[in-house]
Design an enzyme around this catalytic site. Structure first.
Site, short mmCIF file in Angstrom:
data_model
loop_
_atom_site.label_atom_id
_atom_site.label_comp_id
_atom_site.label_asym_id
_atom_site.label_seq_id
_atom_site.Cartn_x
_atom_site.Cartn_y
_atom_site.Cartn_z
N GLY A 164 0.52 4.77 6.00
CA GLY A 164 -0.79 4.77 5.35
C GLY A 164 -1.84 4.00 6.14
O GLY A 164 -2.99 3.90 5.72
N THR A 215 0.85 -1.21 0.00
CA THR A 215 0.00 0.00 0.00
C THR A 215 0.88 1.25 0.00
O THR A 215 1.95 1.25 0.63
CB THR A 215 -0.89 0.01 1.25
OG1 THR A 215 -1.75 -1.14 1.21
CG2 THR A 215 -1.76 1.26 1.33
N GLU A 252 -0.51 -5.61 5.76
CA GLU A 252 0.83 -5.68 5.15
C GLU A 252 1.68 -6.74 5.84
O GLU A 252 2.37 -7.54 5.20
CB GLU A 252 1.53 -4.32 5.24
CG GLU A 252 0.86 -3.26 4.37
CD GLU A 252 1.44 -1.86 4.56
OE1 GLU A 252 1.20 -1.01 3.69
OE2 GLU A 252 2.13 -1.60 5.56
C1 5RP Z 1 1.36 1.98 4.30
C2 5RP Z 1 2.84 1.77 4.28
C3 5RP Z 1 3.60 2.34 3.14
O1 5RP Z 1 4.36 1.34 2.58
C4 5RP Z 1 4.49 3.44 3.62
O2 5RP Z 1 3.71 4.38 4.33
C5 5RP Z 1 5.23 4.11 2.47
O3 5RP Z 1 4.33 4.80 1.68
P1 5RP Z 1 4.78 5.69 0.44
O4 5RP Z 1 5.23 4.75 -0.63
O5 5RP Z 1 3.53 6.45 0.07
O6 5RP Z 1 5.87 6.60 0.91
O7 5RP Z 1 3.40 1.18 5.15
O8 5RP Z 1 0.77 1.46 5.45
#
Ligand code: 5RP
Length: 220
Positions: A99, A30, A105
């Site tokens: 996120g 995500t 995950e």
């Molecule tokens: C979501 C996550 C994402 O992998 C992490 O926040 C990185 O996000 P981005 O690619 O938008 O920087 O752990 O839960």
């Protein structure tokens, strides 16, 4: 987000495609970096069997591309899981969950044979902990878990207005000195009411594809 950062995220996502084998179910994380990966994966959608997804957001994007999304319970084998990170150290240990999708995950990461982390080089750190550590909690346990986290030396902040795909809440824990990521991961998970936490230390990345201005570095 600057256009340059997006270019780096896209470069990391493109590099991940070499790990995708035809006829397999692909584990999909995500976030904004993974969104670039999903768009790349769409170009090979007829070659793969489908995907398992770590969030409603990614599921929506996968389906919009016509990629079949399977229930994880119906899938025996996930050879590769592709996901981003909020921080990653030299051992492939990560903070994730910016996120809010950390629990799903972590589940897919546990099932997958290989975890490929895709990130721009702003995510590389010497020591984990500058990024507030997300902890998913059962809503009724929020205050109790927060008090227990304070005893561990952290400053938890309730991510108000946010509910996870699992119907739970997030505490973002500031000011943790993460000297021993594996131990802290266990200690946090042992607090009653914690669903999971965003330390991916015990099951870290097997490969990190870190995009820099001069190319994508592969760390194993
Ligand atoms: C979501 C996550 C994402 O992998 C992490 O926040 C990185 O996000 P981005 O690619 O938008 O920087 O752990 O839960």
């Amino acid at each position: 987000m600057s256009g340059n950062a997006d270019l780096l995220k896209k470069a990391a996502a493109e590099a991940a495609m070499q790990y995708i084998e035809n006829g397999t179910v692909v584990g999909v994380g995500t976030g904004s970096t993974v969104n670039f990966f999903i768009d790349e994966l769409a170009k090979r959608k007829d070659d793969i069997e489908g995907a398992v997804s770590s969030s409603e957001e990614s599921t929506k994007r996968l389906k919009a591309h016509g990629i079949e999304v399977f229930d994880l319970n119906s899938v025996a084998d996930v050879p590769v899981y592709i996901d981003g990170a909020d921080e990653i150290n030299e051992h492939g240990q990560m903070i994730k969950g910016g996120g809010g999708a950390l629990t799903r995950e972590k589940i897919i990461a546990a099932v997958a044979d290989k975890f490929i982390c895709v990130a721009d080089d702003s995510k590389r750190v010497g020591r984990l902990g500058s990024f507030p550590l997300p902890v998913e909690v059962i809503p009724m346990a929020r205050s109790y878990v927060a008090r227990e986290i304070v005893k561990l030396g952290g400053d938890p902040v309730w991510r108000q207005g946010f509910t996870t795909d699992n119907g739970n809440w997030i505490l973002d824990v500031h000011n943790l000195d993460i000297m021993k990521p594996m131990e802290l991961e266990s200690d946090l998970n042992n607090i009653v009411g914690v669903v999971t936490n965003g330390l991916f230390a015990q099951r870290g990345a097997d490969v990190a594809l870190i995009a820099r201005e001069d190319g994508v570095e592969t760390l194993k």
